[in-house]
Scaffold this active site. Structure first.
Site, mmCIF file in Angstrom:
data_model
loop_
_atom_site.group_PDB
_atom_site.id
_atom_site.type_symbol
_atom_site.label_atom_id
_atom_site.label_comp_id
_atom_site.label_asym_id
_atom_site.label_seq_id
_atom_site.Cartn_x
_atom_site.Cartn_y
_atom_site.Cartn_z
ATOM 1 N N PHE A 125 1.090 -1.629 0.106
ATOM 2 C CA PHE A 125 0.543 -0.194 0.122
ATOM 3 C C PHE A 125 0.897 1.172 0.152
ATOM 4 O O PHE A 125 0.908 2.038 -1.136
ATOM 5 C CB PHE A 125 -1.079 -0.272 0.899
ATOM 6 N N ILE A 126 1.202 1.214 0.533
ATOM 7 C CA ILE A 126 2.096 2.519 0.973
ATOM 8 C C ILE A 126 3.598 2.934 0.344
ATOM 9 O O ILE A 126 3.465 3.829 -0.623
ATOM 10 C CB ILE A 126 3.327 2.848 2.775
ATOM 11 N N LEU A 131 6.097 -9.974 -2.793
ATOM 12 C CA LEU A 131 4.506 -10.853 -3.152
ATOM 13 C C LEU A 131 4.109 -11.740 -2.242
ATOM 14 O O LEU A 131 3.300 -12.354 -2.934
ATOM 15 C CB LEU A 131 3.963 -11.256 -4.806
ATOM 16 N N PHE A 176 10.150 -0.422 2.874
ATOM 17 C CA PHE A 176 9.059 -0.208 3.524
ATOM 18 C C PHE A 176 8.339 -1.978 3.449
ATOM 19 O O PHE A 176 7.505 -2.221 4.557
ATOM 20 C CB PHE A 176 8.563 0.066 1.798
ATOM 21 N N THR A 201 6.044 2.732 12.604
ATOM 22 C CA THR A 201 5.152 2.606 13.498
ATOM 23 C C THR A 201 5.098 3.807 14.060
ATOM 24 O O THR A 201 5.777 3.781 14.858
ATOM 25 C CB THR A 201 4.153 1.872 13.127
ATOM 26 N N ASP A 202 3.868 4.534 14.510
ATOM 27 C CA ASP A 202 3.926 4.511 15.954
ATOM 28 C C ASP A 202 3.700 3.639 16.485
ATOM 29 O O ASP A 202 3.624 4.560 17.690
ATOM 30 C CB ASP A 202 2.667 6.091 15.412
ATOM 31 N N GLU A 203 3.242 2.917 16.694
ATOM 32 C CA GLU A 203 3.072 1.528 17.219
ATOM 33 C C GLU A 203 3.344 1.313 18.429
ATOM 34 O O GLU A 203 4.023 0.690 19.225
ATOM 35 C CB GLU A 203 2.181 0.061 16.803
ATOM 36 N N TYR A 227 3.258 -7.518 16.506
ATOM 37 C CA TYR A 227 3.723 -6.544 15.741
ATOM 38 C C TYR A 227 4.514 -5.519 15.189
ATOM 39 O O TYR A 227 5.382 -5.201 15.609
ATOM 40 C CB TYR A 227 2.636 -6.115 14.478
ATOM 41 N N LYS A 244 8.718 -4.539 14.804
ATOM 42 C CA LYS A 244 8.743 -2.843 14.766
ATOM 43 C C LYS A 244 9.668 -2.197 15.886
ATOM 44 O O LYS A 244 10.398 -1.321 14.606
ATOM 45 C CB LYS A 244 7.455 -2.111 14.277
ATOM 46 N N LYS A 250 -8.074 -4.128 6.117
ATOM 47 C CA LYS A 250 -7.545 -2.674 6.722
ATOM 48 C C LYS A 250 -8.602 -2.430 7.068
ATOM 49 O O LYS A 250 -9.983 -2.310 6.389
ATOM 50 C CB LYS A 250 -5.941 -2.107 6.513
ATOM 51 N N LEU A 251 -8.981 -1.238 8.073
ATOM 52 C CA LEU A 251 -10.197 -1.021 8.562
ATOM 53 C C LEU A 251 -11.307 -0.610 7.905
ATOM 54 O O LEU A 251 -11.953 -0.408 7.649
ATOM 55 C CB LEU A 251 -9.912 0.506 10.181
ATOM 56 N N ASN A 275 -12.889 4.925 16.054
ATOM 57 C CA ASN A 275 -13.336 3.919 14.939
ATOM 58 C C ASN A 275 -14.669 3.317 14.738
ATOM 59 O O ASN A 275 -15.225 3.405 13.748
ATOM 60 C CB ASN A 275 -12.697 2.207 15.558
ATOM 61 N N GLY A 313 -5.697 -7.878 23.168
ATOM 62 C CA GLY A 313 -4.242 -6.568 24.272
ATOM 63 C C GLY A 313 -4.094 -5.306 22.916
ATOM 64 O O GLY A 313 -3.509 -4.592 22.015
#
Ligand SMILES: Cc1cn([C@H]2C[C@H](O)[C@@H](COP(=O)(O)OP(=O)(O)O[C@H]3O[C@H](CO)[C@@H](O)[C@H](O)[C@H]3O)O2)c(=O)[nH]c1=O
Length: 337
Positions: free
Chosen positions: A14-15, A38, A84, A140-142, A165, A169, A204-205, A264, A297
């Site tokens: 995606f990004i 892929l 990425f 990521t900010d996570e 995840y 990261k 994704k959402l 959400n 979590g």
């Protein structure tokens, strides 16, 4: 004209695919080698518009394959790596963390170490032809964990990853950081908030809400729907990455966020309202919203303070959530209908 070869990993995602298109539209003197495994999340059709350009080459392969990475460095003498490639879906990391550790931790190490070997003679001794060569790690900010009702993540916020995840990261961020401190390698890291926009994977959402709404299915909202994310339009993210890649200070990290905190349930209601207007049916799409079992979590809130990239590099998001979500819903209507 002699082109600069740069390696982009995960460019079918995606990004990455949005970034490749952005870079090739804005630069003529760059040749991009896109290395992508892929996996289920990579989609070559994301690159339809640029795949035939002669300054673009696709290589199918895995960042964990050291021989392949070595061969690519020898062939192309890359002047930069923009990394990425990652397993990115939190829910999958809860079910099956193995791939996340392998790709995100070991794969990042592999790439970084090959770049070091290719660009440097030894610690703090960069080869003269690679003085400008840079490794840009996309993160990521996570990694900062979960916020309560208040506060923002800054680059000084201590890392406290909660999912397999985000832990993978965070590990990769630390490995990248160590190559700056130990070897003097020219690295930068960007930590972004939740991206949305064209070409995002169905899982994704936001694509899930649009797809399920259009299919007449239940729209699954985890828990009570109060969890908050800070939404960043993908092209604004690409512009931020480009700025940091070109002007960021070696060894530094930069947060990139949309300043668009939404819960959400608000996201689901907003998308349903847009669909009610542009794709009306006999009852509101909102009736399809359905609360389901919460994610294990589940981090409550992410929100980024982007003042460092704004003040130091002049980055500013062009889209606010309202403009971005309208464009996005229209893009997915074309994809799903
Ligand atoms: C897929 C799905 C998600 N959710 C919730 C969980 C989260 O609170 C929120 C967004 O979920 P996701 O779209 O999976 O994104 P999230 O877990 O925040 O992580 C994303 O954003 C991160 C940046 O913050 C990236 O590092 C991750 O790679 C990316 O996947 O929506 C639902 O309520 N229902 C759903 O069906």
């Amino acid at each position: 004209m002699l082109l600069n070869n740069i390696l982009i990993t995960g460019g079918a995602g995606f990004i990455g695919s949005n970034f490749i298109e952005y870079l090739l539209n804005n630069e003529r003197d760059t040749h991009i080698v896109n290395l992508d495994k892929l996996t289920y999340a990579g989609e070559l059709s994301n690159l339809n518009e640029i795949e035939n350009q002669d300054n673009y080459t696709f290589v199918k392969g895995d960042i964990c394959d050291r021989n392949l990475i070595n061969k690519l460095f020898k062939t192309y003498d890359f002047k930069a790596v923009i990394h990425f490639a990652a397993e990115s879906h939190v829910d999958n990391s809860i079910e099956k963390p193995d791939e996340f550790i392998k790709t995100n931790v070991f794969g990042t190490f592999n790439l970084l170490d090959e770049a070091k070997n290719h660009w440097m003679h030894g610690p703090n001794n960069v080869k003269s032809e690679h003085l400008e060569s840079r490794f840009h790690h996309i993160s990521t900010d996570e990694v900062y964990g979960s916020l309560g009702e208040t506060g923002l993540f800054t680059e000084q916020t201590p890392y406290a990853p909660n999912s397999p995840y985000s832990a993978s990261k965070a590990s990769s961020d630390f490995i990248v950081r160590s190559y700056f401190h130990t070897y003097g390698m020219n690295v930068v890291t960007t930590n972004c908030s939740n991206n949305y926009g064209p070409k995002q994977h169905d899982e994704k959402l936001i694509p899930t809400i649009i797809r399920k709404a259009l299919n007449g299915e239940n729209i699954p909202i985890y828990g009570d729907g109060k969890n908050i994310r800070d939404w960043l339009y993908v092209l604004d993210h690409c512009k931020g990455i480009d700025l940091v890649y070109k002007k960021g200070k070696p060894g530094e990290t930069y947060n990139i966020g949309g300043n668009n905190e939404r819960n959400n349930l608000y996201i689901a209601n907003t998308i349903c309202q847009i669909l009610d207007e542009i794709q009306p049916k006999n009852k509101s799409y909102k009736e399809q919203i359905s609360f389901v079992k919460d994610r294990a979590g589940h981090d409550f809130r992410y929100a980024i303070d982007a003042s460092k990239i704004e003040n130091e590099l002049g980055w500013k998001a062009d889209e606010n959530f309202e403009t971005g979500i309208n464009k996005t819903v229209n893009w997915y209507i074309d994809k799903y209908l």
